[in-house]
Design an enzyme around this catalytic site. Structure first.
Site, mmCIF file in Angstrom:
data_model
loop_
_atom_site.group_PDB
_atom_site.id
_atom_site.type_symbol
_atom_site.label_atom_id
_atom_site.label_comp_id
_atom_site.label_asym_id
_atom_site.label_seq_id
_atom_site.Cartn_x
_atom_site.Cartn_y
_atom_site.Cartn_z
ATOM 1 N N GLY A 1 5.939 144.079 76.238
ATOM 2 C CA GLY A 1 4.904 144.504 75.286
ATOM 3 C C GLY A 1 4.342 145.884 75.600
ATOM 4 O O GLY A 1 4.304 146.768 74.734
ATOM 5 N N GLU B 1 -1.788 145.717 84.227
ATOM 6 C CA GLU B 1 -1.048 144.490 83.909
ATOM 7 C C GLU B 1 0.282 144.476 84.674
ATOM 8 O O GLU B 1 0.773 143.420 85.057
ATOM 9 C CB GLU B 1 -0.791 144.387 82.397
ATOM 10 C CG GLU B 1 -0.494 142.962 81.945
ATOM 11 C CD GLU B 1 -0.616 142.769 80.440
ATOM 12 O OE1 GLU B 1 -1.431 141.933 80.006
ATOM 13 O OE2 GLU B 1 0.092 143.454 79.686
ATOM 14 N N LYS C 1 -5.758 131.740 78.605
ATOM 15 C CA LYS C 1 -5.314 131.357 77.249
ATOM 16 C C LYS C 1 -5.307 129.836 77.119
ATOM 17 O O LYS C 1 -5.761 129.276 76.125
ATOM 18 C CB LYS C 1 -3.878 131.839 77.004
ATOM 19 C CG LYS C 1 -3.724 133.291 76.676
ATOM 20 C CD LYS C 1 -2.288 133.499 76.174
ATOM 21 C CE LYS C 1 -1.797 134.898 76.413
ATOM 22 N NZ LYS C 1 -0.369 135.065 76.181
HETATM 23 C C1 G6Q Z 1 2.231 143.262 77.397
HETATM 24 C C2 G6Q Z 1 1.882 141.871 77.284
HETATM 25 C C3 G6Q Z 1 0.867 141.567 76.216
HETATM 26 C C4 G6Q Z 1 1.453 141.356 74.832
HETATM 27 C C5 G6Q Z 1 0.396 140.738 73.933
HETATM 28 C C6 G6Q Z 1 0.862 140.543 72.530
HETATM 29 O O1 G6Q Z 1 3.046 143.709 78.146
HETATM 30 O O2 G6Q Z 1 3.016 141.115 77.196
HETATM 31 O O3 G6Q Z 1 -0.152 142.523 76.133
HETATM 32 O O4 G6Q Z 1 1.919 142.553 74.310
HETATM 33 O O5 G6Q Z 1 -0.017 139.532 74.479
HETATM 34 O O6 G6Q Z 1 1.948 139.677 72.498
HETATM 35 P P1 G6Q Z 1 2.776 139.467 71.175
HETATM 36 O O7 G6Q Z 1 3.420 140.773 70.837
HETATM 37 O O8 G6Q Z 1 3.781 138.404 71.474
HETATM 38 O O9 G6Q Z 1 1.799 139.063 70.115
#
Ligand code: G6Q
Length: 535
Positions: free
Chosen positions: A262, A348, A499
């Site tokens: 992400g 992160e 979460k």
């Molecule tokens: C980033 C993380 C996290 C992710 C969000 C959104 O490296 O994995 O910030 O981008 O939790 O996740 P989704 O794109 O699956 O909604």
């Protein structure tokens, strides 16, 4: 961290505890040149750090002992180095502008990457030229990117950074927070018939994003009817099934892959809204900047390698001096969100306390990242950096030319940038204060110890290319540190527990009858207090 090598490096650091920047500069007229290096349009001046040539050599041994070169090759070649999720980590393939293939499990991923980029470009052009019309036949004027974390911070930060390149008749909005205020305040600014929602979620299951997307859809249906959804919603995801179930035509889904993390995803389809704003050509220039820094990182020797040097300096202060944070201070208003973006990228990735063998680490890992654009920070928190008790290494980032050359604003801005690094490095002695006639009782207060380390990153101008190179620089810096600390930088298990607990608490907050609460006394009381107020 390799303890034998670290012991030797740490001994070298301790032997140079008394390094003084005034003396170092006085004794070496060549110091600035010696500790300046360039790549992809950026000049890094790291001469105002507590280093000598020998100490830099010593730090480089740490990189070599960590097998960094092999890890860089593993990163670029698609090895499954995200071991806890059993995935490759191939954000570099997204901006691979060479003709070289990149393999994941024997398959070249480059054709798919090019196909998605092509699809994004075609769609972006339709929207930009007013050929993608809304349900009522009107052209799109507002784009609302709905995503969170890695599906939000990158495009939101980049849109702000590249505003001078964005089409002014197309406005981008970013909705991330599950706080309805974020959505509600955004919807007040847009007209349903001229708005395109881009739902960005790798998993398409993220609570915040799906809640925002569902309520944005309900708002649109309320205004234009159910049939309008197809023209006003597109998705960026890896989960075609969930996208379709949401009601978005899979033809309007822009895919990416599980090997794109992400927070490393800006140059994937996650950058779709950005591409609509700045156009496919500028997006390609952005990719070029990333690519140039990737090439630099993967080919240039460590002692001239910007990401490696910045990573080693960070380790010097984190592990050698016990610094807990570093500040990122962009002297450019367009980069206002860059520190926030880096917070995710760095914290992160390297906010880990277990090493790659599952053992508790014995040295500090990822630092706290923070910052604000100069000169605002100067009138707020710089006091602590200059005269506080903590060591806060800083990265100053600036450009020689402004996009807004009004009067002497830019000279003033950059004069402050350079002057701050000078003041932090060299301070002002008590003798200098006295020579200026400062009353004796004020001398301790007006003395600046100096010796505060800074990097200065300077480029000619903020362009898609220099911007891409800057982001890649920090991505790789974070990667190098993760390798040296022997931690996994590409997972984020630390976000999971909250979460899971939130979904339990959610059921208790919304239960009709008083639920039996089995948390600790504090959480129970908070839930009860909330329920009572809402009753
Ligand atoms: C980033 C993380 C996290 C992710 C969000 C959104 O490296 O994995 O910030 O981008 O939790 O996740 P989704 O794109 O699956 O909604």
């Amino acid at each position: 961290m390799n303890h034998d090598v670290w012991s030797a490096v740490s001994a070298d650091i301790n032997a140079r505890r008394n390094l003084n920047l005034r003396e170092l500069f006085a004794h070496d007229p060549d110091r600035a040149r010696r500790f300046t290096t360039e790549a992809a349009g950026w000049t890094l001046d790291y001469s105002k750090n507590l280093i000598t040539p020998d100490l830099m050599k010593s730090l480089v041994t740490l990189a070599k002992a960590s097998d960094l070169k092999r890890w860089i090759d593993a990163l670029f070649s698609g090895e499954a180095i995200n071991a806890t999720e059993n995935r490759s980590v191939l954000h570099t393939a997204l901006r691979n502008l060479s003709t070289n293939p990149v393999f994941v499990n024997g398959n070249d991923v480059m054709p798919d990457i090019r196909e998605v980029l092509g699809k994004m470009a075609a769609f972006s052009e339709l929207v930009r030229k007013g050929k993608w019309l809304g349900h009522t036949g009107k052209r799109i004027k507002s784009i609302v990117n709905i995503g969170i974390g890695g599906s939000d911070l990158g495009p939101a930060m980049a849109y702000q950074a590249l505003k001078p390149y964005a089409k002014s008749s197309l406005k981008l909005y970013f909705v991330s927070n599950v706080d309805a205020t974020h959505l509600a305040e955004t919807l007040k600014k847009v007209k349903a018939g001229q708005t395109l929602f881009v739902v960005v979620s790798k998993t398409f299951t993220t609570q915040e994003t799906m809640t925002n997307a569902e309520n944005a859809r309900a708002w649109l249906i309320g205004k234009l009817g159910r049939e309008a959804v197809a023209r006003h919603f597109v998705a960026v995801s890896t989960n075609a099934e969930a996208v379709e179930a949401f009601g978005i035509d899979p033809a309007n889904m822009f895919g990416f892959w599980d090997w794109v993390g992400g927070r490393y995803s800006l140059t994937s389809a996650v950058g779709l809204s950005l591409m609509m704003a700045i156009g496919a050509k500028n997006f390609t220039k952005l990719l070029k900047g990333y690519y140039k820094m990737d090439r630099h990182f993967s080919t240039v020797p460590f002692d001239r390698n910007l990401p490696v040097i910045m990573a080693l300096l960070g380790i010097l202060y984190s592990n050698g001096y016990g610094a807990e944070s570093y500040a990122v201070l962009p002297y450019d208003q367009y980069l206002a969100r860059f520190p926030a973006y880096l917070q995710q990228l760095d914290m992160e990735s390297n906010g880990k306390s277990v090493d790659r063998d599952g053992r508790r680490v014995t040295s500090a890992t990822g630092p706290i990242v923070w910052g604000e654009p100069g000169t605002n920070g100067q009138h707020a928190f710089y006091q602590l950096i200059h005269q506080g008790t903590r060591l806060i290494p800083c990265d100053f980032i600036g450009f020689c030319k402004s996009h807004n050359p009004i009067g002497d604003h830019h000279d003033k801005l950059m004069a402050n940038c350079f002057a701050q690094t000078e003041a932090l490095a060299f301070g002002k002695t008590a003798a200098e204060c006295r020579a200026e006639g400062v009353p004796e009782e004020l001398v301790p207060h007006k003395t600046f110890e100096g010796n505060h380390p800074t990097n200065t990153l300077l480029a000619d101008k903020l362009t898609p290319e220099t911007f891409g190179a800057l982001v890649a620089l920090y991505e790789h810096k974070v990667f190098v540190q993760g390798i040296i600390w022997n931690i996994f930088s590409f997972d984020q298990w630390g976000v999971e527990l909250g979460k899971v607990l939130a979904s339990k608490v959610l059921a208790e907050l919304s239960a009709k009858d008083t639920p039996p609460l089995k948390h600790d006394s504090s959480t129970n009381a908070l839930i009860t207090r909330y329920r009572e107020a809402r009753a």
